[in-house]
Write a protein that holds these residues in place. Sequence first.
Motif, PDB file in Angstrom:
ATOM      1  N   GLY A 119      21.131 -12.730  53.766  1.00  0.00           N
ATOM      2  CA  GLY A 119      20.454 -12.868  55.047  1.00  0.00           C
ATOM      3  C   GLY A 119      19.899 -14.236  55.358  1.00  0.00           C
ATOM      4  N   PHE A 120      20.059 -15.191  54.447  1.00  0.00           N
ATOM      5  CA  PHE A 120      19.585 -16.545  54.718  1.00  0.00           C
ATOM      6  C   PHE A 120      20.491 -17.202  55.755  1.00  0.00           C
ATOM      7  N   THR A 121      19.890 -17.871  56.706  1.00  0.00           N
ATOM      8  CA  THR A 121      20.663 -18.619  57.690  1.00  0.00           C
ATOM      9  C   THR A 121      21.022 -19.985  57.104  1.00  0.00           C
ATOM     10  N   LEU A 122      21.976 -20.664  57.750  1.00  0.00           N
ATOM     11  CA  LEU A 122      22.352 -21.988  57.272  1.00  0.00           C
ATOM     12  C   LEU A 122      21.154 -22.934  57.237  1.00  0.00           C
ATOM     13  N   ARG A 123      20.258 -22.797  58.189  1.00  0.00           N
ATOM     14  CA  ARG A 123      19.109 -23.683  58.229  1.00  0.00           C
ATOM     15  C   ARG A 123      18.092 -23.359  57.137  1.00  0.00           C
ATOM     16  N   GLU A 124      18.167 -22.172  56.568  1.00  0.00           N
ATOM     17  CA  GLU A 124      17.269 -21.815  55.466  1.00  0.00           C
ATOM     18  C   GLU A 124      17.888 -22.132  54.106  1.00  0.00           C
ATOM     19  N   ILE A 125      19.175 -22.482  54.111  1.00  0.00           N
ATOM     20  CA  ILE A 125      19.904 -22.645  52.854  1.00  0.00           C
ATOM     21  C   ILE A 125      19.375 -23.799  52.022  1.00  0.00           C
ATOM     22  N   GLU A 126      19.134 -24.933  52.649  1.00  0.00           N
ATOM     23  CA  GLU A 126      18.772 -26.130  51.888  1.00  0.00           C
ATOM     24  C   GLU A 126      17.540 -25.890  51.018  1.00  0.00           C
ATOM     25  N   SER A 127      16.467 -25.395  51.631  1.00  0.00           N
ATOM     26  CA  SER A 127      15.248 -25.189  50.847  1.00  0.00           C
ATOM     27  C   SER A 127      15.456 -24.136  49.766  1.00  0.00           C
ATOM     28  N   ALA A 128      16.256 -23.096  50.074  1.00  0.00           N
ATOM     29  CA  ALA A 128      16.497 -22.046  49.083  1.00  0.00           C
ATOM     30  C   ALA A 128      17.280 -22.578  47.888  1.00  0.00           C
ATOM     31  N   VAL A 129      18.276 -23.427  48.140  1.00  0.00           N
ATOM     32  CA  VAL A 129      19.064 -24.002  47.054  1.00  0.00           C
ATOM     33  C   VAL A 129      18.190 -24.866  46.156  1.00  0.00           C
ATOM     34  N   PHE A 130      17.368 -25.672  46.768  1.00  0.00           N
ATOM     35  CA  PHE A 130      16.516 -26.547  45.962  1.00  0.00           C
ATOM     36  C   PHE A 130      15.383 -25.771  45.284  1.00  0.00           C
ATOM     37  N   ASP A 131      14.951 -24.657  45.910  1.00  0.00           N
ATOM     38  CA  ASP A 131      13.967 -23.787  45.252  1.00  0.00           C
ATOM     39  C   ASP A 131      14.544 -23.211  43.966  1.00  0.00           C
ATOM     40  N   LEU A 132      15.836 -22.863  44.012  1.00  0.00           N
ATOM     41  CA  LEU A 132      16.497 -22.311  42.828  1.00  0.00           C
ATOM     42  C   LEU A 132      16.462 -23.303  41.669  1.00  0.00           C
ATOM     43  N   MET A 133      16.512 -24.572  41.987  1.00  0.00           N
ATOM     44  CA  MET A 133      16.566 -25.598  40.957  1.00  0.00           C
ATOM     45  C   MET A 133      15.186 -25.968  40.415  1.00  0.00           C
ATOM     46  N   GLU A 134      14.128 -25.495  41.071  1.00  0.00           N
ATOM     47  CA  GLU A 134      12.779 -25.820  40.628  1.00  0.00           C
ATOM     48  C   GLU A 134      12.385 -24.952  39.436  1.00  0.00           C
ATOM     49  N   ASP A 135      11.614 -25.538  38.529  1.00  0.00           N
ATOM     50  CA  ASP A 135      11.167 -24.809  37.335  1.00  0.00           C
ATOM     51  C   ASP A 135       9.826 -24.133  37.622  1.00  0.00           C
ATOM     52  N   ASP A 136       9.803 -23.294  38.635  1.00  0.00           N
ATOM     53  CA  ASP A 136       8.588 -22.543  38.986  1.00  0.00           C
ATOM     54  C   ASP A 136       9.030 -21.275  39.717  1.00  0.00           C
ATOM     55  N   ASP A 137       8.110 -20.656  40.442  1.00  0.00           N
ATOM     56  CA  ASP A 137       8.452 -19.402  41.126  1.00  0.00           C
ATOM     57  C   ASP A 137       8.844 -19.621  42.580  1.00  0.00           C
TER      58      ASP A 137
END
Length: 311
Positions: free
Chosen positions: A64-82
Amino acid sequence: MWKRSDVERLTGLTRHMIQDLCNPNTSGDGLGFWEPAISKPGYSRFDEGDLLAFYLVRQLMKAGFTLREIESAVFDLMEDDDSFERALRRKATVLHRRRAELDSKLSALEYLEVAATAATDDRLYAVMEVALTQSAERAVQVATTEAQAAEADEVLVRRGMRELVAAVLGVLRGEGAPAEMGGRGIAPLVAGWARAVAGLLADDAAPATAGAQRLIRKMAHAVAGEGASAGRHAGNACDALASEDAGNARDVLASECTSSARDALAVRALAAFLNESENGVPIELVFGEGSFAFLAQAAVARVNDMDKQLR
Protein backbone atom coordinates in the motif's frame (compact mmCIF):
# COMPACT_ATOMS: atom_id res chain seq x y z
CA MET A 1 23.80 -6.06 -16.04
CA TRP A 2 20.06 -5.97 -16.72
CA LYS A 3 18.14 -3.78 -19.12
CA ARG A 4 15.10 -1.83 -18.00
CA SER A 5 12.79 -4.27 -19.78
CA ASP A 6 14.40 -7.08 -17.74
CA VAL A 7 13.76 -5.16 -14.52
CA GLU A 8 10.13 -4.70 -15.52
CA ARG A 9 9.73 -8.42 -16.15
CA LEU A 10 11.53 -9.51 -12.96
CA THR A 11 9.97 -7.06 -10.52
CA GLY A 12 6.51 -6.32 -11.89
CA LEU A 13 7.22 -2.58 -11.91
CA THR A 14 6.08 -0.69 -14.99
CA ARG A 15 8.32 1.37 -17.22
CA HIS A 16 6.86 4.60 -15.89
CA MET A 17 7.34 3.50 -12.27
CA ILE A 18 11.01 2.80 -12.91
CA GLN A 19 11.37 6.14 -14.66
CA ASP A 20 9.74 7.96 -11.77
CA LEU A 21 11.98 6.23 -9.26
CA CYS A 22 15.18 6.96 -11.19
CA ASN A 23 14.55 10.19 -13.05
CA PRO A 24 13.56 13.40 -11.22
CA ASN A 25 12.50 14.98 -14.49
CA THR A 26 10.05 12.38 -15.79
CA SER A 27 6.90 14.36 -16.70
CA GLY A 28 8.11 16.91 -14.18
CA ASP A 29 7.02 14.54 -11.43
CA GLY A 30 9.84 12.05 -11.07
CA LEU A 31 11.22 11.07 -7.69
CA GLY A 32 14.82 10.41 -8.68
CA PHE A 33 15.77 8.85 -5.37
CA TRP A 34 17.50 5.82 -6.93
CA GLU A 35 20.43 5.97 -9.35
CA PRO A 36 20.97 2.92 -11.61
CA ALA A 37 24.42 1.34 -11.94
CA ILE A 38 24.74 2.90 -15.39
CA SER A 39 22.66 5.92 -16.28
CA LYS A 40 23.12 7.84 -19.52
CA PRO A 41 20.64 9.74 -21.68
CA GLY A 42 18.48 7.08 -23.29
CA TYR A 43 20.53 4.26 -21.79
CA SER A 44 20.37 2.57 -18.38
CA ARG A 45 21.70 -0.68 -16.99
CA PHE A 46 20.90 -2.18 -13.61
CA ASP A 47 23.04 -4.38 -11.35
CA GLU A 48 22.24 -6.77 -8.48
CA GLY A 49 21.84 -3.92 -5.99
CA ASP A 50 19.35 -2.23 -8.26
CA LEU A 51 17.34 -5.42 -8.63
CA LEU A 52 17.18 -5.87 -4.85
CA ALA A 53 16.12 -2.25 -4.39
CA PHE A 54 13.35 -2.54 -6.94
CA TYR A 55 12.27 -5.87 -5.47
CA LEU A 56 11.82 -4.08 -2.15
CA VAL A 57 9.94 -1.26 -3.88
CA ARG A 58 7.52 -3.78 -5.36
CA GLN A 59 6.87 -5.38 -1.97
CA LEU A 60 6.26 -1.98 -0.39
CA MET A 61 3.84 -1.06 -3.15
CA LYS A 62 1.95 -4.32 -2.62
CA ALA A 63 1.60 -3.27 1.03
CA GLY A 64 0.00 0.00 0.00
CA PHE A 65 2.95 2.39 -0.04
CA THR A 66 2.74 4.99 -2.78
CA LEU A 67 5.75 5.88 -4.91
CA ARG A 68 6.14 9.09 -2.95
CA GLU A 69 6.30 7.12 0.31
CA ILE A 70 8.83 4.64 -1.06
CA GLU A 71 12.02 6.63 -0.55
CA SER A 72 11.63 7.14 3.19
CA ALA A 73 10.46 3.54 3.67
CA VAL A 74 13.49 2.14 1.82
CA PHE A 75 15.90 4.19 3.85
CA ASP A 76 14.00 3.36 7.07
CA LEU A 77 14.64 -0.31 6.29
CA MET A 78 18.36 0.40 6.20
CA GLU A 79 18.39 2.18 9.57
CA ASP A 80 19.56 0.27 12.64
CA ASP A 81 16.54 1.25 14.74
CA ASP A 82 12.76 0.83 14.73
CA SER A 83 12.17 3.35 11.92
CA PHE A 84 10.98 0.71 9.47
CA GLU A 85 8.69 -0.89 12.05
CA ARG A 86 7.13 2.48 12.81
CA ALA A 87 6.64 3.14 9.09
CA LEU A 88 4.85 -0.19 8.75
CA ARG A 89 2.63 0.55 11.75
CA ARG A 90 1.66 3.93 10.31
CA LYS A 91 0.75 2.34 7.00
CA ALA A 92 -1.23 -0.39 8.77
CA THR A 93 -3.23 2.28 10.60
CA VAL A 94 -4.05 4.02 7.33
CA LEU A 95 -5.06 0.76 5.65
CA HIS A 96 -7.24 -0.35 8.59
CA ARG A 97 -9.00 3.00 8.49
CA ARG A 98 -9.50 2.68 4.75
CA ARG A 99 -10.82 -0.86 5.15
CA ALA A 100 -13.30 0.33 7.77
CA GLU A 101 -14.47 3.04 5.37
CA LEU A 102 -14.87 0.48 2.58
CA ASP A 103 -16.74 -1.91 4.88
CA SER A 104 -19.06 0.93 5.84
CA LYS A 105 -19.69 1.78 2.19
CA LEU A 106 -20.37 -1.86 1.33
CA SER A 107 -22.78 -2.11 4.25
CA ALA A 108 -24.58 1.04 3.10
CA LEU A 109 -24.76 -0.34 -0.43
CA GLU A 110 -26.32 -3.55 0.85
CA TYR A 111 -29.18 -1.81 2.58
CA LEU A 112 -29.70 0.54 -0.34
CA GLU A 113 -30.18 -2.60 -2.43
CA VAL A 114 -33.12 -3.45 -0.18
CA ALA A 115 -35.02 -0.63 -1.84
CA ALA A 116 -34.86 -2.44 -5.17
CA THR A 117 -37.16 -5.20 -3.90
CA ALA A 118 -39.57 -2.95 -2.00
CA ALA A 119 -42.73 -1.41 -3.37
CA THR A 120 -42.07 1.96 -4.98
CA ASP A 121 -43.90 3.94 -2.28
CA ASP A 122 -42.06 2.09 0.47
CA ARG A 123 -38.50 2.16 -0.88
CA LEU A 124 -37.29 5.08 1.20
CA TYR A 125 -38.72 3.53 4.35
CA ALA A 126 -37.18 0.18 3.47
CA VAL A 127 -33.77 1.83 3.29
CA MET A 128 -34.44 3.67 6.54
CA GLU A 129 -35.52 0.47 8.27
CA VAL A 130 -32.27 -1.31 7.53
CA ALA A 131 -30.18 1.75 8.41
CA LEU A 132 -31.96 2.26 11.74
CA THR A 133 -31.85 -1.43 12.58
CA GLN A 134 -28.11 -1.57 11.97
CA SER A 135 -27.64 1.57 14.03
CA ALA A 136 -29.64 0.05 16.88
CA GLU A 137 -27.51 -3.08 16.73
CA ARG A 138 -24.31 -1.04 16.91
CA ALA A 139 -25.73 0.90 19.84
CA VAL A 140 -26.51 -2.27 21.78
CA GLN A 141 -23.04 -3.66 21.11
CA VAL A 142 -21.40 -0.46 22.34
CA ALA A 143 -23.63 -0.33 25.41
CA THR A 144 -23.05 -3.99 26.24
CA THR A 145 -19.29 -3.54 26.08
CA GLU A 146 -19.36 -0.41 28.23
CA ALA A 147 -21.65 -1.92 30.86
CA GLN A 148 -20.26 -5.46 30.68
CA ALA A 149 -23.89 -6.50 30.61
CA ALA A 150 -25.33 -9.95 31.11
CA GLU A 151 -26.35 -11.82 27.99
CA ALA A 152 -30.01 -11.98 29.02
CA ASP A 153 -30.15 -8.21 29.46
CA GLU A 154 -28.44 -7.69 26.11
CA VAL A 155 -31.03 -9.88 24.37
CA LEU A 156 -33.97 -7.97 25.85
CA VAL A 157 -32.49 -4.53 25.17
CA ARG A 158 -31.69 -5.52 21.59
CA ARG A 159 -35.31 -6.59 21.17
CA GLY A 160 -36.46 -3.31 22.71
CA MET A 161 -34.28 -1.22 20.41
CA ARG A 162 -35.64 -3.07 17.39
CA GLU A 163 -39.14 -2.42 18.67
CA LEU A 164 -38.32 1.28 19.03
CA VAL A 165 -37.13 1.32 15.42
CA ALA A 166 -40.35 -0.39 14.33
CA ALA A 167 -42.41 2.16 16.26
CA VAL A 168 -40.56 5.10 14.67
CA LEU A 169 -41.06 3.62 11.21
CA GLY A 170 -44.71 2.98 11.96
CA VAL A 171 -45.25 6.66 12.66
CA LEU A 172 -43.35 7.69 9.53
CA ARG A 173 -45.37 5.27 7.41
CA GLY A 174 -48.56 6.73 8.84
CA GLU A 175 -49.52 3.56 10.67
CA GLY A 176 -50.16 5.35 13.96
CA ALA A 177 -49.74 3.31 17.10
CA PRO A 178 -50.24 -0.37 16.24
CA ALA A 179 -51.25 -2.97 18.75
CA GLU A 180 -48.66 -4.07 21.26
CA MET A 181 -46.01 -6.25 19.66
CA GLY A 182 -45.05 -9.49 21.33
CA GLY A 183 -46.84 -8.54 24.54
CA ARG A 184 -44.83 -5.35 24.89
CA GLY A 185 -45.83 -1.83 24.03
CA ILE A 186 -43.27 0.70 22.87
CA ALA A 187 -45.33 1.85 19.87
CA PRO A 188 -48.25 3.22 21.94
CA LEU A 189 -45.77 5.22 24.05
CA VAL A 190 -44.17 7.13 21.19
CA ALA A 191 -46.89 9.77 20.88
CA GLY A 192 -46.65 10.50 24.60
CA TRP A 193 -42.88 10.77 24.43
CA ALA A 194 -43.20 13.19 21.50
CA ARG A 195 -45.61 15.37 23.50
CA ALA A 196 -43.23 15.32 26.45
CA VAL A 197 -40.31 16.39 24.27
CA ALA A 198 -42.39 19.19 22.73
CA GLY A 199 -43.33 20.44 26.20
CA LEU A 200 -39.74 20.38 27.44
CA LEU A 201 -38.51 22.22 24.36
CA ALA A 202 -41.30 24.80 24.66
CA ASP A 203 -40.20 25.44 28.25
CA ASP A 204 -36.55 25.74 27.17
CA ALA A 205 -35.72 22.92 29.57
CA ALA A 206 -32.11 21.78 29.69
CA PRO A 207 -31.41 18.12 28.83
CA ALA A 208 -30.10 17.50 32.36
CA THR A 209 -33.22 18.79 34.14
CA ALA A 210 -35.48 16.46 36.09
CA GLY A 211 -38.19 16.39 33.45
CA ALA A 212 -35.82 15.44 30.66
CA GLN A 213 -34.13 12.81 32.80
CA ARG A 214 -37.51 11.37 33.78
CA LEU A 215 -38.39 11.01 30.11
CA ILE A 216 -35.11 9.23 29.34
CA ARG A 217 -35.72 6.83 32.23
CA LYS A 218 -39.19 6.06 30.90
CA MET A 219 -37.89 5.45 27.40
CA ALA A 220 -35.07 3.25 28.69
CA HIS A 221 -37.46 1.30 30.93
CA ALA A 222 -39.65 0.51 27.93
CA VAL A 223 -36.65 -0.43 25.77
CA ALA A 224 -35.39 -2.64 28.60
CA GLY A 225 -38.38 -4.88 28.02
CA GLU A 226 -41.00 -3.65 30.44
CA GLY A 227 -43.34 -2.25 27.81
CA ALA A 228 -46.13 0.25 28.13
CA SER A 229 -47.50 -0.82 31.50
CA ALA A 230 -44.11 -0.75 33.18
CA GLY A 231 -43.35 2.61 31.62
CA ARG A 232 -46.57 3.98 33.10
CA HIS A 233 -45.84 2.37 36.45
CA ALA A 234 -42.38 3.90 36.58
CA GLY A 235 -43.81 7.32 35.81
CA ASN A 236 -46.55 6.90 38.45
CA ALA A 237 -44.00 5.80 41.01
CA CYS A 238 -41.81 8.83 40.41
CA ASP A 239 -44.90 11.05 40.61
CA ALA A 240 -45.79 9.45 43.92
CA LEU A 241 -42.37 10.15 45.29
CA ALA A 242 -42.69 13.76 44.20
CA SER A 243 -45.99 14.10 46.06
CA GLU A 244 -46.50 14.45 49.79
CA ASP A 245 -47.88 10.90 50.05
CA ALA A 246 -44.64 9.08 50.91
CA GLY A 247 -45.88 6.32 53.17
CA ASN A 248 -44.19 3.64 51.13
CA ALA A 249 -41.66 5.91 49.47
CA ARG A 250 -38.67 3.79 50.37
CA ASP A 251 -40.19 0.63 48.88
CA VAL A 252 -41.37 2.49 45.80
CA LEU A 253 -37.93 3.99 45.32
CA ALA A 254 -36.28 0.59 45.51
CA SER A 255 -38.73 -1.21 43.25
CA GLU A 256 -39.79 1.41 40.72
CA CYS A 257 -37.30 4.31 40.44
CA THR A 258 -33.88 2.77 40.92
CA SER A 259 -32.58 1.75 37.50
CA SER A 260 -31.90 -1.93 37.10
CA ALA A 261 -28.84 -3.18 35.27
CA ARG A 262 -31.07 -3.71 32.24
CA ASP A 263 -32.44 -0.18 32.44
CA ALA A 264 -28.88 1.13 32.65
CA LEU A 265 -27.95 -0.88 29.58
CA ALA A 266 -30.97 0.53 27.75
CA VAL A 267 -29.94 4.10 28.64
CA ARG A 268 -26.49 3.49 27.20
CA ALA A 269 -27.98 1.96 24.06
CA LEU A 270 -30.29 4.94 23.62
CA ALA A 271 -27.39 7.35 24.08
CA ALA A 272 -25.31 5.53 21.46
CA PHE A 273 -28.27 5.37 19.06
CA LEU A 274 -29.12 9.05 19.45
CA ASN A 275 -25.52 10.09 18.93
CA GLU A 276 -25.34 8.66 15.41
CA SER A 277 -26.00 11.74 13.29
CA GLU A 278 -27.68 9.84 10.45
CA ASN A 279 -30.58 9.01 12.78
CA GLY A 280 -31.46 12.69 13.09
CA VAL A 281 -33.98 12.84 10.26
CA PRO A 282 -36.31 10.01 11.37
CA ILE A 283 -36.10 11.03 15.04
CA GLU A 284 -36.96 14.67 14.33
CA LEU A 285 -39.80 13.72 11.99
CA VAL A 286 -41.34 11.61 14.76
CA PHE A 287 -40.47 13.58 17.91
CA GLY A 288 -40.41 17.09 16.49
CA GLU A 289 -37.95 19.79 15.52
CA GLY A 290 -35.04 20.06 17.93
CA SER A 291 -35.79 16.69 19.52
CA PHE A 292 -32.77 14.81 18.21
CA ALA A 293 -30.07 16.93 19.85
CA PHE A 294 -32.19 17.33 22.99
CA LEU A 295 -32.76 13.60 23.47
CA ALA A 296 -29.14 12.80 22.65
CA GLN A 297 -27.87 15.26 25.26
CA ALA A 298 -30.40 14.07 27.81
CA ALA A 299 -29.35 10.43 27.32
CA VAL A 300 -25.67 11.33 27.63
CA ALA A 301 -26.42 13.29 30.80
CA ARG A 302 -28.17 10.22 32.21
CA VAL A 303 -25.20 8.01 31.34
CA ASN A 304 -22.84 10.46 33.02
CA ASP A 305 -24.98 10.46 36.16
CA MET A 306 -24.94 6.66 36.25
CA ASP A 307 -21.18 6.62 35.85
CA LYS A 308 -20.77 9.09 38.71
CA GLN A 309 -22.87 6.86 40.95
CA LEU A 310 -20.62 3.90 40.16
CA ARG A 311 -17.44 5.73 41.18
